[in-house]
Design a protein around this motif. Structure first.
Motif, PDB file in Angstrom:
ATOM      1  N   CYS A  31      -0.290  85.824  44.356  1.00 37.81           N
ATOM      2  CA  CYS A  31      -0.640  85.184  43.078  1.00 37.81           C
ATOM      3  C   CYS A  31       0.488  84.313  42.536  1.00 37.81           C
ATOM      4  CB  CYS A  31      -1.055  86.224  42.053  1.00 37.81           C
ATOM      5  SG  CYS A  31      -2.406  87.241  42.626  1.00 37.81           S
ATOM      6  N   ILE A  78       5.018 102.662  38.923  1.00 41.10           N
ATOM      7  CA  ILE A  78       4.553 101.645  37.975  1.00 41.10           C
ATOM      8  C   ILE A  78       5.432 101.627  36.738  1.00 41.10           C
ATOM      9  CG2 ILE A  78       2.669 101.038  36.424  1.00 41.10           C
ATOM     10  CD1 ILE A  78       0.742 101.849  38.555  1.00 41.10           C
ATOM     11  N   ALA A  82       7.578  98.482  35.664  1.00 39.17           N
ATOM     12  CA  ALA A  82       7.235  97.841  34.399  1.00 39.17           C
ATOM     13  C   ALA A  82       8.433  97.791  33.458  1.00 39.17           C
ATOM     14  CB  ALA A  82       6.065  98.568  33.736  1.00 39.17           C
ATOM     15  N   THR A  86       9.968  94.343  31.974  1.00 39.65           N
ATOM     16  CA  THR A  86      10.112  94.102  30.543  1.00 39.65           C
ATOM     17  C   THR A  86      11.527  93.628  30.225  1.00 39.65           C
ATOM     18  OG1 THR A  86       8.520  95.859  30.204  1.00 39.65           O
ATOM     19  CG2 THR A  86       9.736  95.124  28.286  1.00 39.65           C
ATOM     20  N   LEU A  90      12.464  90.003  28.576  1.00 33.21           N
ATOM     21  CA  LEU A  90      13.197  89.824  27.325  1.00 33.21           C
ATOM     22  C   LEU A  90      14.476  89.022  27.555  1.00 33.21           C
ATOM     23  CD1 LEU A  90      12.718  93.373  25.770  1.00 33.21           C
ATOM     24  CD2 LEU A  90      11.538  91.266  25.185  1.00 33.21           C
ATOM     25  N   MET A 105       2.758  83.691  31.275  1.00 34.79           N
ATOM     26  CA  MET A 105       2.257  85.050  31.512  1.00 34.79           C
ATOM     27  C   MET A 105       2.558  85.532  32.911  1.00 34.79           C
ATOM     28  SD  MET A 105      -1.825  84.430  31.958  1.00 34.79           S
ATOM     29  CE  MET A 105      -2.187  86.081  32.475  1.00 34.79           C
ATOM     30  N   PRO A 108       5.355  88.725  32.900  1.00 32.40           N
ATOM     31  CA  PRO A 108       4.866  90.115  32.856  1.00 32.40           C
ATOM     32  C   PRO A 108       4.045  90.472  34.093  1.00 32.40           C
ATOM     33  CG  PRO A 108       3.949  88.788  31.053  1.00 32.40           C
ATOM     34  CD  PRO A 108       5.058  88.020  31.652  1.00 32.40           C
ATOM     35  N   LEU A 109       3.438  89.478  34.712  1.00 33.05           N
ATOM     36  CA  LEU A 109       2.618  89.774  35.889  1.00 33.05           C
ATOM     37  C   LEU A 109       3.454  90.124  37.120  1.00 33.05           C
ATOM     38  CD1 LEU A 109      -0.376  87.307  35.628  1.00 33.05           C
ATOM     39  CD2 LEU A 109      -0.348  89.744  35.282  1.00 33.05           C
ATOM     40  N   VAL A 111       4.978  92.676  37.317  1.00 31.82           N
ATOM     41  CA  VAL A 111       4.661  94.108  37.461  1.00 31.82           C
ATOM     42  C   VAL A 111       3.668  94.322  38.587  1.00 31.82           C
ATOM     43  CG1 VAL A 111       3.696  96.116  36.321  1.00 31.82           C
ATOM     44  CG2 VAL A 111       4.952  94.461  35.001  1.00 31.82           C
ATOM     45  N   VAL A 112       2.672  93.467  38.664  1.00 33.36           N
ATOM     46  CA  VAL A 112       1.614  93.681  39.642  1.00 33.36           C
ATOM     47  C   VAL A 112       1.824  92.841  40.897  1.00 33.36           C
ATOM     48  CG1 VAL A 112      -0.154  94.479  38.088  1.00 33.36           C
ATOM     49  CG2 VAL A 112       0.196  92.052  38.359  1.00 33.36           C
TER      50      VAL A 112
ATOM     51  N   GLY B  24      -5.629  87.458  40.988  1.00 29.81           N
ATOM     52  CA  GLY B  24      -6.485  88.243  41.874  1.00 29.81           C
ATOM     53  C   GLY B  24      -6.644  87.639  43.245  1.00 29.81           C
ATOM     54  N   TYR B  71       7.002  94.961  22.319  1.00 27.43           N
ATOM     55  CA  TYR B  71       7.742  94.728  23.574  1.00 27.43           C
ATOM     56  C   TYR B  71       7.371  95.739  24.647  1.00 27.43           C
ATOM     57  CZ  TYR B  71      10.693  98.480  21.818  1.00 27.43           C
ATOM     58  OH  TYR B  71      11.136  99.688  21.341  1.00 27.43           O
ATOM     59  N   THR B  74       3.695  95.390  28.276  1.00 22.64           N
ATOM     60  CA  THR B  74       3.465  95.429  29.720  1.00 22.64           C
ATOM     61  C   THR B  74       3.305  96.861  30.214  1.00 22.64           C
ATOM     62  OG1 THR B  74       4.969  93.557  29.757  1.00 22.64           O
ATOM     63  CG2 THR B  74       4.314  94.464  31.862  1.00 22.64           C
ATOM     64  N   ILE B  75       4.222  97.732  29.789  1.00 25.97           N
ATOM     65  CA  ILE B  75       4.183  99.116  30.270  1.00 25.97           C
ATOM     66  C   ILE B  75       2.916  99.818  29.806  1.00 25.97           C
ATOM     67  CG2 ILE B  75       5.391 101.324  30.214  1.00 25.97           C
ATOM     68  CD1 ILE B  75       7.965  99.852  29.844  1.00 25.97           C
ATOM     69  N   ILE B  78      -0.247  98.470  31.687  1.00 23.75           N
ATOM     70  CA  ILE B  78      -0.361  98.821  33.107  1.00 23.75           C
ATOM     71  C   ILE B  78      -0.718 100.300  33.252  1.00 23.75           C
ATOM     72  CG2 ILE B  78       2.084  99.321  33.573  1.00 23.75           C
ATOM     73  CD1 ILE B  78      -0.097  97.323  35.911  1.00 23.75           C
ATOM     74  N   LEU B  79      -0.239 101.130  32.307  1.00 26.83           N
ATOM     75  CA  LEU B  79      -0.595 102.551  32.384  1.00 26.83           C
ATOM     76  C   LEU B  79      -2.086 102.752  32.116  1.00 26.83           C
ATOM     77  CD1 LEU B  79       2.433 104.383  30.801  1.00 26.83           C
ATOM     78  CD2 LEU B  79       1.671 104.398  33.160  1.00 26.83           C
ATOM     79  N   ALA B  82      -3.906 101.750  35.226  1.00 27.98           N
ATOM     80  CA  ALA B  82      -3.764 102.728  36.309  1.00 27.98           C
ATOM     81  C   ALA B  82      -4.702 103.910  36.106  1.00 27.98           C
ATOM     82  CB  ALA B  82      -2.316 103.199  36.389  1.00 27.98           C
ATOM     83  N   THR B 111      -5.197  98.427  40.696  1.00 27.81           N
ATOM     84  CA  THR B 111      -4.151  98.576  39.689  1.00 27.81           C
ATOM     85  C   THR B 111      -3.217  97.377  39.724  1.00 27.81           C
ATOM     86  OG1 THR B 111      -4.196 100.902  40.185  1.00 27.81           O
ATOM     87  CG2 THR B 111      -2.402 100.134  38.811  1.00 27.81           C
ATOM     88  N   THR B 112      -2.860  96.961  40.942  1.00 28.97           N
ATOM     89  CA  THR B 112      -1.914  95.851  41.060  1.00 28.97           C
ATOM     90  C   THR B 112      -2.652  94.533  41.238  1.00 28.97           C
ATOM     91  OG1 THR B 112      -1.742  96.228  43.417  1.00 28.97           O
ATOM     92  CG2 THR B 112      -0.096  97.271  42.023  1.00 28.97           C
ATOM     93  N   ASN B 113      -3.925  94.491  40.831  1.00 21.60           N
ATOM     94  CA  ASN B 113      -4.653  93.223  40.852  1.00 21.60           C
ATOM     95  C   ASN B 113      -4.255  92.444  39.596  1.00 21.60           C
ATOM     96  OD1 ASN B 113      -6.507  91.194  40.603  1.00 21.60           O
ATOM     97  ND2 ASN B 113      -8.238  92.445  41.251  1.00 21.60           N
ATOM     98  N   CYS B 114      -3.657  91.278  39.788  1.00 21.00           N
ATOM     99  CA  CYS B 114      -3.144  90.589  38.602  1.00 21.00           C
ATOM    100  C   CYS B 114      -4.259  90.192  37.653  1.00 21.00           C
ATOM    101  CB  CYS B 114      -2.327  89.358  38.941  1.00 21.00           C
ATOM    102  SG  CYS B 114      -2.263  88.908  40.621  1.00 21.00           S
ATOM    103  N   LEU B 117      -4.483  92.955  34.720  1.00 20.73           N
ATOM    104  CA  LEU B 117      -3.408  92.855  33.726  1.00 20.73           C
ATOM    105  C   LEU B 117      -3.445  91.474  33.067  1.00 20.73           C
ATOM    106  CD1 LEU B 117      -1.006  94.233  32.422  1.00 20.73           C
ATOM    107  CD2 LEU B 117       0.432  93.324  34.213  1.00 20.73           C
ATOM    108  N   GLY B 118      -3.791  90.460  33.876  1.00 18.01           N
ATOM    109  CA  GLY B 118      -3.841  89.089  33.364  1.00 18.01           C
ATOM    110  C   GLY B 118      -4.829  88.960  32.221  1.00 18.01           C
ATOM    111  N   ILE B 121      -3.461  90.545  29.033  1.00 16.21           N
ATOM    112  CA  ILE B 121      -2.417  89.743  28.378  1.00 16.21           C
ATOM    113  C   ILE B 121      -3.019  88.504  27.735  1.00 16.21           C
ATOM    114  CG2 ILE B 121      -0.330  88.402  28.794  1.00 16.21           C
ATOM    115  CD1 ILE B 121       0.385  90.341  30.986  1.00 16.21           C
ATOM    116  N   LEU B 122      -3.963  87.857  28.442  1.00 15.02           N
ATOM    117  CA  LEU B 122      -4.603  86.662  27.892  1.00 15.02           C
ATOM    118  C   LEU B 122      -5.344  86.982  26.600  1.00 15.02           C
ATOM    119  CD1 LEU B 122      -6.173  84.601  30.805  1.00 15.02           C
ATOM    120  CD2 LEU B 122      -4.471  83.885  29.148  1.00 15.02           C
TER     121      LEU B 122
END
Lengths: 233, 191
Positions: A31, A78, A82, A86, A90, A105, A108-109, A111-112, B24, B71, B74-75, B78-79, B82, B111-114, B117-118, B121-122
């Protein structure tokens, strides 16, 4: 190859950088590879950010590998990844806001990004910290190399620039000036018309496809040579 | 109503996650060899993305913002994802073992498919409300499924064709995807 030998820092590093290059050989992390590679500086920034996260997460997971129970290892990975992403996010926002804005974006991605996850699962969780750092560095720099190359090709053809410098225009002008000066002519430098599609979505897919064809051709040729040598010997 | 129409057309066609945002790509290239597995993957991702949009909005609005924890976005996200993927995995294992087998390693990899998460975030960046977020997640997932199904159809036909050896597999698939992306660019003027 050095498969029977005991892995050393250098062999693990080179393995990630060349033999198992995450982009060209393992096809991981597609990606960001496709999305942000429209300018050389983007590719380099993304690559180094990913490398930093990869080295840190590999190190921490490797240190904790005897503490983390097998069953909950994926959530543990994870959270570790993550947290580092982060931090990088920052830090970039604070110190390199321009890069942070252009990657948007996709930071942050990280992470994945499958590379980081895959290395945690298949390398760092089974190997001691020093080797894991080597693996992280090798894989990260291999990834950086691949996406910077891809970005430069796309930027050069798609915008006529390289790291923001209008290389093609400068070369054409310098060339024309040289011809004019040596042959006493008054030619006008040709204007390069950028192929905008290269910096758009289709260009990403096609450029990576063509690069992969080249990589396949080179590695096949190398394999054939090695096989021929073995027959001779 | 107008907003929803814009979200539908926008996420499904114009800003298609795979063809326009490069989100993805891993499952898009990995599980698109057969139509059936692509359909199963699309459905699993649709569920996860819709649910993730719903839950992450709630987490963001009632947990992260009131406690000034933006802040940690992200964490936290993603949790949530998951956990959702784990639920889907357990459900599929019970309900459809054959699909579970076919998806294989790509199922936990949702889980790791962007894309998942994308979209979370969007949604946060766009400032959608709960209903809009969920709807956007659903539409974006449909767009992902659409692109993947079309691609799977092409690849099924392509596997019968005789390709040069050096183009077989990933390089050929990438160039096919490039041509598809050109077609999707045609939707550009719709919004």
């Amino acid at each position: 190859m050095a498969k029977n030998k005991k892995p050393t820092f250098l062999s693990v590093f080179l393995n990630g950088l060349i033999f198992e290059n995450p982009t060209f050989a393992l096809m991981l992390g597609m990606c960001p590879t496709l999305a942000i590679t429209i300018a050389g500086s983007n590719g380099l920034g993304m690559g180094l950010a990913t490398t930093a996260v990869l080295v840190c997460s590999n190190l921490l997971i490797s240190i904790l590998r005897n503490v983390i129970p097998d069953k909950v290892r994926i959530p543990a990975f994870i959270v570790v990844i993550a947290s580092f992403v982060t931090m990088i996010d920052l830090l970039l926002k604070a110190y390199i806001p321009a890069l942070s804005a252009s990657l948007g974006m996709y930071i942050p991605l990280i992470v994945v990004n499958c590379i980081i996850f895959a290395r945690a699962e298949s390398f760092a969780f089974k190997n001691p910290p020093v080797l894991s750092i080597a693996d992280g560095l090798g894989m990260g720099l291999g990834f950086t190399f691949a996406i910077t190359l891809l970005s430069c090709i796309r930027e050069l053809i798609g915008a006529g620039k390289l790291f923001g410098v209008e290389v093609i225009r400068l070369v054409l002008e310098a060339g024309t000036n040289w011809i004019n000066a040596t042959f006493n002519l008054e030619l006008v430098a040709p204007v390069y018309q950028p192929m905008a599609i290269m910096t758009q979505v289709p260009g990403g897919f096609v450029t990576l496809g063509i690069l992969l064809i080249l990589v396949n051709a080179i590695s096949n040729a190398a394999k054939k040579k090695a096989a021929a040598k073995e027959v001779q010997a | 109503m107008n907003t929803y129409m814009t979200i539908l057309i926008g996420s499904l066609l114009v800003n298609n996650f795979v063809m326009n945002k490069f989100l993805g790509i891993c499952p898009f290239l990995g599980v698109s060899k057969k139509f059936d597995t692509a359909l199963g993957m699309g459905m699993a991702v649709t569920f996860v993305m819709t649910a993730a949009s719903f839950v992450t909005w709630i987490v963001n609005e009632f947990l992260l913002l009131p406690f000034d924890l933006a802040y940690m976005q992200t964490i936290a996200y993603i949790l949530v994802i998951a956990v959702l993927v784990q639920i889907v995995e357990m459900a599929l294992k019970k309900l459809s073992p054959s699909l579970y087998q076919a998806l294989g390693v790509y199922l936990p990899l949702i889980t790791t498919n962007c894309a998942v998460l994308g979209v979370a975030i969007l949604n946060t960046d766009e400032g959608y409300n709960l209903l809009e977020s969920t709807f956007n997640g659903f539409c974006a997932a449909l767009g992902f499924t659409l692109a993947m199904l079309l691609f799977a159809c092409i690849r099924e036909k392509l596997s019968l064709a005789k390709m040069p050896k050096w183009m077989d597999g990933f390089p050929g698939a990438l160039i096919t995807a490039g041509l598809m992306a050109i077609a999707f660019q045609g939707f550009g003027g719709l919004i």
